[in-house]
Design an enzyme around this catalytic site. Structure first.
Site, PDB file in Angstrom:
ATOM      1  N   ASP A   1      35.718  10.736  46.090  1.00 11.83           N
ATOM      2  CA  ASP A   1      37.121  10.313  45.945  1.00 11.83           C
ATOM      3  C   ASP A   1      37.287   8.952  46.617  1.00 11.83           C
ATOM      4  OD1 ASP A   1      39.796  10.283  45.417  1.00 11.83           O
ATOM      5  OD2 ASP A   1      40.337  11.790  46.927  1.00 11.83           O
TER       6      ASP A   1
ATOM      7  N   LYS B   1      38.729   6.102  45.073  1.00  7.84           N
ATOM      8  CA  LYS B   1      39.912   5.365  44.605  1.00  7.84           C
ATOM      9  C   LYS B   1      39.640   3.862  44.547  1.00  7.84           C
ATOM     10  CE  LYS B   1      43.228   8.822  46.313  1.00  7.84           C
ATOM     11  NZ  LYS B   1      42.409   9.727  47.142  1.00  7.84           N
TER      12      LYS B   1
ATOM     13  N   ASP C   1      39.250  -3.151  41.928  1.00  5.15           N
ATOM     14  CA  ASP C   1      38.729  -4.474  42.267  1.00  5.15           C
ATOM     15  C   ASP C   1      38.669  -5.303  40.980  1.00  5.15           C
ATOM     16  OD1 ASP C   1      37.345  -6.582  43.676  1.00  5.15           O
ATOM     17  OD2 ASP C   1      36.653  -5.046  45.086  1.00  5.15           O
TER      18      ASP C   1
ATOM     19  N   THR D   1      50.667  10.364  45.157  1.00  2.00           N
ATOM     20  CA  THR D   1      51.745  11.369  45.167  1.00  2.00           C
ATOM     21  C   THR D   1      52.709  11.219  46.340  1.00  2.00           C
ATOM     22  OG1 THR D   1      50.081  12.828  46.095  1.00  2.00           O
ATOM     23  CG2 THR D   1      50.676  13.204  43.814  1.00  2.00           C
TER      24      THR D   1
HETATM   25  O1  C5P Z   1      44.257  19.583  52.722  1.00  2.00           O
HETATM   26  P1  C5P Z   1      44.799  19.381  51.330  1.00  2.00           P
HETATM   27  O2  C5P Z   1      44.606  20.598  50.438  1.00  2.00           O
HETATM   28  O3  C5P Z   1      46.205  18.851  51.323  1.00  2.00           O
HETATM   29  O4  C5P Z   1      43.840  18.233  50.726  1.00  2.00           O
HETATM   30  C1  C5P Z   1      44.063  17.646  49.463  1.00  2.00           C
HETATM   31  C2  C5P Z   1      42.989  16.654  49.154  1.00  2.00           C
HETATM   32  O5  C5P Z   1      43.290  16.022  47.923  1.00  2.00           O
HETATM   33  C3  C5P Z   1      42.856  15.534  50.187  1.00  2.00           C
HETATM   34  O6  C5P Z   1      41.466  15.196  50.253  1.00  2.00           O
HETATM   35  C4  C5P Z   1      43.638  14.382  49.597  1.00  2.00           C
HETATM   36  O7  C5P Z   1      43.128  13.128  49.975  1.00  2.00           O
HETATM   37  C5  C5P Z   1      43.418  14.612  48.112  1.00  2.00           C
HETATM   38  N1  C5P Z   1      44.452  14.018  47.254  1.00  2.00           N
HETATM   39  C6  C5P Z   1      45.796  14.382  47.326  1.00  2.00           C
HETATM   40  N2  C5P Z   1      46.725  13.792  46.505  1.00  2.00           N
HETATM   41  C7  C5P Z   1      46.342  12.863  45.633  1.00  2.00           C
HETATM   42  C8  C5P Z   1      45.000  12.496  45.525  1.00  2.00           C
HETATM   43  C9  C5P Z   1      44.068  13.111  46.367  1.00  2.00           C
HETATM   44  O8  C5P Z   1      46.159  15.247  48.113  1.00  2.00           O
HETATM   45  N3  C5P Z   1      47.223  12.333  44.807  1.00  2.00           N
END
Ligand code: C5P
Length: 240
Positions: free
Chosen positions: A72, A74, A77, A128
């Site tokens: 992940d 993201k 560039d 989000t």
């Molecule tokens: O601990 P939790 O279940 O909240 O973790 C969600 C994971 O998903 C984290 O690694 C976070 O960085 C990732 N994520 C997110 N929302 C996004 C993109 C990625 O929560 N829009």
């Protein structure tokens, strides 16, 4: 009530749906967690926190163990850098990689870098945690939901394999974009678990019913007293 053998069979059948976010500060802690989760979890996400403490070595190890790996990162560039960076990730043999799906140029460059490898490119559309006021600050007057859809269409047209989308967005994107286009959904909270800093949370089953192909779960598993039991409970709650 599912008997234990039935529970195991269902978990094995649905294991590909669950991606566990290894959001821990060191590869040593991540390895310990992976050992505890055992064969209940087959797919792991490695993000920025772990990246800087052995995350890439761990990604290679997990692949060697037969696990699937989602980096992940993201990425965003200029075209040349996107293409070469994504090509490098594709050579590692990881399964999923995130880019920011903001513009056609960087999306198309990333898709070119992926080439004909098996790497799936997923676009992050709008983070989000951003609301309409945050978008206005960037000079964008669209609602977050409309911008998500617009960028998801851009990602699909540019050749991405899917998007990261909240459970609330998944149904709309699924209807608009059709198949095969992956929807990977974080912000998952089983009933009764703390939402932490997540705001638009849905249950594991609701995300799958809304059209998510995979759910990304971090703290409800990684901070559980028994992470393996938490993962198996989530798998058992999913629609088959
Ligand atoms: O601990 P939790 O279940 O909240 O973790 C969600 C994971 O998903 C984290 O690694 C976070 O960085 C990732 N994520 C997110 N929302 C996004 C993109 C990625 O929560 N829009």
């Amino acid at each position: 009530m599912v008997d234990p053998a039935g529970h195991d069979r269902i978990a094995a059948l649905l294991a590909h749906r669950l991606i566990v976010a290894l959001d821990v500060p060191s590869a040593a802690e991540a390895r310990a967690l992976v050992r505890r989760l055992g064969d209940a979890v087959t797919f792991y996400k490695i993000g920025h926190e772990l990246l800087f403490d052995g995350g890439l070595e761990l990604a290679r190890e997990l692949k060697a163990q037969g696990k699937r790996v989602f980096l992940d990162m993201k990425l965003l560039d200029i075209g040349n850098t996107m293409e070469r960076g994504v090509a490098s990730a594709a050579r590692m043999g990881v399964d999923f990689l995130t880019i920011h799906g903001h513009d056609s140029k960087s999306i198309r460059a990333a898709v070119k870098g992926r080439g004909d490898s098996a790497l799936k490119l997923l676009a992050v559309t709008v983070l989000t945690n951003l609301d309409a006021a945050d978008l206005a600050e960037q000079g964008i007057s669209m609602t977050p939901a409309d911008l998500v859809l617009q960028r998801a269409c851009l990602a699909q047209a540019g050749g991405c394999d899917g998007v990261i989308a909240s459970g609330e967005e998944a149904a709309r994107l699924n209807a608009a974009l059709g198949r095969p286009f992956l929807i990977v959904t974080p912000g998952i909270r089983p009933l009764g678990s703390a939402s932490g800093d997540q705001s638009r949370v849905v249950t594991p089953a609701a995300a799958i019913l809304a059209g998510a192909d995979h759910i990304v779960v971090g703290r409800p598993i990684t901070q559980a007293a028994d992470p393996k039991a938490a993962a198996l409970d989530i798998l058992a709650s999913l629609p088959v």
